[in-house]
Design an enzyme around this catalytic site. Structure first.
Site, short mmCIF file in Angstrom:
data_model
loop_
_atom_site.label_atom_id
_atom_site.label_comp_id
_atom_site.label_asym_id
_atom_site.label_seq_id
_atom_site.Cartn_x
_atom_site.Cartn_y
_atom_site.Cartn_z
N ASP A 14 -0.27 -6.70 -2.55
CA ASP A 14 0.41 -5.40 -2.67
C ASP A 14 -0.44 -4.18 -2.30
O ASP A 14 -0.42 -3.16 -3.00
CB ASP A 14 0.98 -5.21 -4.09
CG ASP A 14 2.01 -6.28 -4.46
OD1 ASP A 14 2.29 -7.14 -3.60
OD2 ASP A 14 2.52 -6.24 -5.59
N ASP A 57 5.37 -6.05 -2.39
CA ASP A 57 6.42 -5.74 -3.35
C ASP A 57 7.57 -5.12 -2.54
O ASP A 57 7.34 -4.18 -1.77
CB ASP A 57 5.85 -4.72 -4.35
CG ASP A 57 6.33 -4.92 -5.78
OD1 ASP A 57 6.67 -6.05 -6.16
OD2 ASP A 57 6.34 -3.91 -6.53
N HIS A 59 11.38 -3.99 -3.18
CA HIS A 59 12.51 -3.85 -4.10
C HIS A 59 13.72 -3.21 -3.45
O HIS A 59 13.58 -2.31 -2.62
CB HIS A 59 12.10 -2.97 -5.29
CG HIS A 59 10.99 -3.55 -6.13
ND1 HIS A 59 11.11 -4.74 -6.79
CD2 HIS A 59 9.74 -3.09 -6.41
CE1 HIS A 59 9.98 -4.98 -7.44
NE2 HIS A 59 9.14 -4.01 -7.22
N HIS A 76 9.30 2.44 -6.90
CA HIS A 76 8.19 2.15 -5.96
C HIS A 76 8.60 1.01 -5.04
O HIS A 76 9.44 0.18 -5.39
CB HIS A 76 6.93 1.74 -6.74
CG HIS A 76 7.13 0.47 -7.52
ND1 HIS A 76 7.72 0.45 -8.76
CD2 HIS A 76 6.87 -0.82 -7.21
CE1 HIS A 76 7.79 -0.78 -9.19
NE2 HIS A 76 7.30 -1.59 -8.27
N LYS A 99 8.13 -10.07 -2.23
CA LYS A 99 8.61 -10.49 -3.55
C LYS A 99 9.44 -9.39 -4.19
O LYS A 99 9.22 -8.21 -3.92
CB LYS A 99 7.43 -10.90 -4.44
CG LYS A 99 6.41 -9.80 -4.65
CD LYS A 99 5.17 -10.35 -5.31
CE LYS A 99 4.08 -9.31 -5.41
NZ LYS A 99 4.40 -8.17 -6.25
N CYS A 147 -0.03 -7.22 -10.83
CA CYS A 147 0.26 -8.30 -9.87
C CYS A 147 -0.97 -9.14 -9.52
O CYS A 147 -0.84 -10.34 -9.29
CB CYS A 147 0.92 -7.72 -8.64
SG CYS A 147 2.59 -7.13 -9.00
C1 VGL Z 1 3.14 -3.96 -9.40
C2 VGL Z 1 4.10 -2.83 -11.14
C3 VGL Z 1 5.34 -3.06 -10.63
C4 VGL Z 1 1.87 -4.44 -8.73
C5 VGL Z 1 4.38 -4.21 -8.87
O1 VGL Z 1 1.90 -4.71 -7.53
O2 VGL Z 1 0.84 -4.57 -9.43
N1 VGL Z 1 2.99 -3.29 -10.53
N2 VGL Z 1 5.47 -3.75 -9.49
ZN ZN Z 2 7.29 -3.70 -8.37
#
Ligand code: VGL
Ligand code: ZN
Length: 196
Positions: A14, A57, A59, A76, A99, A147
């Site tokens: 990420d 990430d 979404h 995010h 993901k 993550c």
């Molecule tokens: C993450 C919070 C929400 C990360 C992803 O990549 O660490 N943290 N979604």
């Molecule tokens: Zn996330």
């Protein structure tokens, strides 16, 4: 720096604008600094013919993962937005595994979890590592207490030797002390956490 070989993969978790850039939606303090340290790992890995895998990430605009929709986090990494893009300076030299694409919580790079039903399902990452004959993984990226931690813990459960070099991660610290707690939890699970 961890030693790489064809059975020791680098996982880059990420490293996206929303986490790594100060004006990102879920900025991880110091996140921009990991771009350089992760790139050093990518170069070392590729020189040793080690495979590199990335997670992203990804979404939908509305998901129970977000605070405004009943979840935990500010908005995010919404699909197709600037914030969801991998950081422009990140060296990308391997497959990117997305993901959270169906609105799930995607903390670990290996699995996602439906935030309503709790059902877990696997991403492509486990299969990719198996196909590459990987035995050891080095987990880097953002965030160290979310993550990166979940990916490292899942990798231990799956039987991999796991190293987390702290120079190549930063912590979001939603609650103060989350960083130390995450480090302790990874160490208890058998992760080799390499201090700076
Ligand atoms: C993450 C919070 C929400 C990360 C992803 O990549 O660490 N943290 N979604
Ligand atoms: Zn996330």
């Amino acid at each position: 720096m961890p030693r790489y070989d064809p059975a020791t993969a680098l996982l880059v978790v990420d490293v996206q604008n929303d986490f790594a850039e100060p004006d990102g939606g879920l900025y991880v303090p110091g996140g921009e600094q990991v771009v350089e340290t992760v790139n050093v790992e990518v170069t070392a890995a590729r020189q040793a013919a080690a495979p590199v895998f990335y997670t992203q990430d990804w979404h939908p605009p509305s998901t129970p993962h977000f605070e405004r929709d009943g979840g935990t986090w500010p908005v995010h990494c919404v699909q197709q937005t600037w914030g969801a893009e991998l950081h422009p300076q990140l060296q990308v030299d391997g497959p990117v595994v997305r993901k959270g694409t169906g609105g799930e919580d995607g903390y670990s790079g290996f699995s996602v979890r439906d935030p309503v039903s709790g059902t877990e399902s696997a991403t492509r990452l486990g299969t990719l590592l198996e196909q590459a004959g990987v035995r050891r993984v080095v987990v880097t990226g953002l965030a160290g207490d979310v993550c990166v931690k979940e990916t490292a813990l899942d990798a231990v459960r799956l039987g991999y030797d796991v190293t987390v070099p702290l120079a190549a991660t930063r912590f979001v610290n939603l609650a103060p002390g989350d960083d130390e707690a995450a480090i302790a939890e990874m160490q208890r699970a058998g992760v080799d956490v390499v201090k700076r």
